[in-house]
Structures are given as structure tokens and as C-alpha cells.
Design a protein around this motif. Sequence first.
Motif, short mmCIF file in Angstrom:
data_model
loop_
_atom_site.label_atom_id
_atom_site.label_comp_id
_atom_site.label_asym_id
_atom_site.label_seq_id
_atom_site.Cartn_x
_atom_site.Cartn_y
_atom_site.Cartn_z
N PRO A 75 -0.06 7.10 17.53
CA PRO A 75 0.20 8.36 18.24
C PRO A 75 1.52 9.00 17.85
O PRO A 75 1.76 10.16 18.16
N VAL A 76 2.39 8.25 17.15
CA VAL A 76 3.65 8.83 16.68
C VAL A 76 3.41 9.54 15.34
O VAL A 76 2.93 8.94 14.38
N GLN A 77 3.71 10.84 15.28
CA GLN A 77 3.55 11.61 14.05
C GLN A 77 4.74 11.33 13.13
O GLN A 77 5.89 11.41 13.55
N ILE A 78 4.45 10.98 11.87
CA ILE A 78 5.52 10.74 10.89
C ILE A 78 5.20 11.49 9.61
O ILE A 78 4.05 11.81 9.33
N ASP A 79 6.25 11.79 8.83
CA ASP A 79 6.10 12.64 7.65
C ASP A 79 5.15 12.06 6.62
O ASP A 79 4.28 12.75 6.10
N ASN A 80 5.32 10.78 6.28
CA ASN A 80 4.45 10.15 5.29
C ASN A 80 4.05 8.75 5.76
O ASN A 80 4.76 7.78 5.50
N PRO A 81 2.91 8.65 6.44
CA PRO A 81 2.47 7.36 6.97
C PRO A 81 2.27 6.31 5.87
O PRO A 81 2.47 5.12 6.12
N ASN A 82 1.89 6.75 4.66
CA ASN A 82 1.67 5.79 3.57
C ASN A 82 2.97 5.11 3.16
O ASN A 82 3.02 3.88 2.97
N ILE A 83 4.03 5.90 3.00
CA ILE A 83 5.32 5.33 2.64
C ILE A 83 5.83 4.42 3.75
O ILE A 83 6.37 3.33 3.50
N ALA A 84 5.63 4.83 4.99
CA ALA A 84 6.05 4.01 6.14
C ALA A 84 5.31 2.68 6.13
O ALA A 84 5.92 1.62 6.34
N ALA A 85 4.00 2.72 5.88
CA ALA A 85 3.18 1.50 5.88
C ALA A 85 3.58 0.55 4.75
O ALA A 85 3.73 -0.66 4.97
N VAL A 86 3.76 1.09 3.55
CA VAL A 86 4.11 0.25 2.41
C VAL A 86 5.53 -0.29 2.55
O VAL A 86 5.79 -1.45 2.22
N SER A 87 6.45 0.52 3.05
CA SER A 87 7.82 0.06 3.29
C SER A 87 7.84 -1.08 4.31
O SER A 87 8.54 -2.08 4.13
N ALA A 88 7.05 -0.91 5.37
CA ALA A 88 6.95 -1.96 6.39
C ALA A 88 6.35 -3.22 5.80
O ALA A 88 6.84 -4.33 6.04
N ALA A 89 5.30 -3.06 5.00
CA ALA A 89 4.63 -4.21 4.39
C ALA A 89 5.58 -4.98 3.49
O ALA A 89 5.62 -6.22 3.50
N TYR A 90 6.36 -4.25 2.69
CA TYR A 90 7.32 -4.89 1.78
C TYR A 90 8.34 -5.70 2.56
O TYR A 90 8.65 -6.85 2.21
N GLN A 91 8.85 -5.12 3.63
CA GLN A 91 9.86 -5.81 4.45
C GLN A 91 9.25 -7.01 5.18
O GLN A 91 9.86 -8.08 5.27
N ILE A 92 8.03 -6.84 5.69
CA ILE A 92 7.33 -7.94 6.37
C ILE A 92 7.14 -9.12 5.42
O ILE A 92 7.37 -10.27 5.76
N MET A 93 6.71 -8.81 4.19
CA MET A 93 6.45 -9.86 3.21
C MET A 93 7.73 -10.62 2.87
O MET A 93 7.74 -11.85 2.77
N ALA A 94 8.83 -9.88 2.68
CA ALA A 94 10.10 -10.52 2.35
C ALA A 94 10.60 -11.40 3.50
O ALA A 94 11.06 -12.53 3.28
N GLU A 95 10.47 -10.89 4.72
CA GLU A 95 10.92 -11.66 5.89
C GLU A 95 10.01 -12.86 6.15
O GLU A 95 10.47 -13.90 6.63
N PHE A 96 8.72 -12.71 5.84
CA PHE A 96 7.80 -13.83 6.00
C PHE A 96 8.20 -14.99 5.09
O PHE A 96 8.14 -16.15 5.49
N GLU A 97 8.60 -14.67 3.86
CA GLU A 97 9.02 -15.72 2.93
C GLU A 97 10.23 -16.47 3.46
O GLU A 97 10.32 -17.69 3.33
#
Length: 204
Positions: A75-97
Motif C-alpha cells: 500500500p506504500v507508493q514508491i518511485d521504483n518498486p523493482n529497485i527497492a525489491a532488488v536492493s532489499a534482496a541484495y541486503q537480505i542475502m548479504a545479512e543472511f550469510e
Amino acid sequence: VENNQDLLDVGRVQQLTVLFADIRNFTLLVQYLEPARLRLFLNSFFDMFTGIVFSHQGMLDKYMGDAALVIFGAPVQIDNPNIAAVSAAYQIMAEFEKLRHLWEEEENIFEKVGLGIGISRGSMFLGNVGSSKRLDYTVIGPDVNIAQRLASVSDSGQILLTDRVHATLSGDFSVKAENSMLLRGMVSEVSVYSLSVTHSKQKS
């Protein structure tokens, strides 16, 4: 019941980006780890996961055992959901390691544990689904299933994206084109791109 029936009508079809994360070799982990320890690990993982998702303005849809589904763009409108999703995924993966290495110091089985992430974008319904007795605010659509399938076929440490996600990414991400995939349950092949964060290649 009447109020819940009205709530069933809440929702609409819109263009959204979804992220699905799935822990590799979780079934193996369940067999080796005491339930109390397993709960502690999952709590640590989901606490990290949720914090990163919220920092990128994503909406956590649900946890499903060893997996999680996240929505970007509503429900939160953001400028580029794709960049937000991939940025989050990258950070999640690094923190998971980092989390995995921490646990590996005490439990060798974590050497075999990893994380796979799938991200897709498309037209989907976001709103209440269920009955008048129990409602679930969630997303439904082919791209939700695609994200889930991509997460399940990814290697540990790998983020798989569809072409509609890749199309709006900047050059800040090192993305590699993969062969098109015919995912389980899908009638046509999906164009796939990958972003690797770690070098681990453990499969589920």
C-alpha cells in the motif's frame, strides 16, 4: 459477519513487484536442530528480514514456515518498486550469510543451509481473500507464483529476476541473463536474470 463480508470486497488489481525468499535445505535443518534452537534461528532470520523489507518500504505479506512473501509498490507508493525489491534482496542475502556463518560456528549443519530469492512483477490482485470468518490481506496472480518458483529453483546466494523487474534496474546491479525457464505449473517459459551475492551453490 456483515462487517467481514464488506471487508471481503476490499482490494483491486494493480501492477506490483513481489519478492519471495526461501531457505535452502530447511528440511535437513529441521532434522538436525532441536525445535527450540530452530525457532531461535528463524526468529533471528525473520527479524533481520523484516527490518530490511521495511527500510525499503516493502510490505511483508506473510511468513510460510521457512519462506516469506513481500510486496513492493502498495500500500506504500514508491518511485521504483523493482529497485527497492532488488536492493532489499541484495541486503537480505548479504545479512543472511553473516547470520549463517554465526550459526555455523556452533552447528556444522549450517554449512549446507542457504537462501534463494525470486522477484517478479505484473498485474495482480491485492486485497482481502478468505471467508467472512477469516480474512487474509494478500496478493494473487501469476507473478506471485513465478516469484515463488524462481526462489525454489535458485542456487543458494542467488537472486532470480523476471525481465519486467530487470527492465527498470540501473547499472548499479551486476545482473546476468540466464536461459529462459519453464517453471513448474507454468504454460510458457519465463525470461530470467540472476544476481549473485555469494558463491555458495547449495541446492535445496
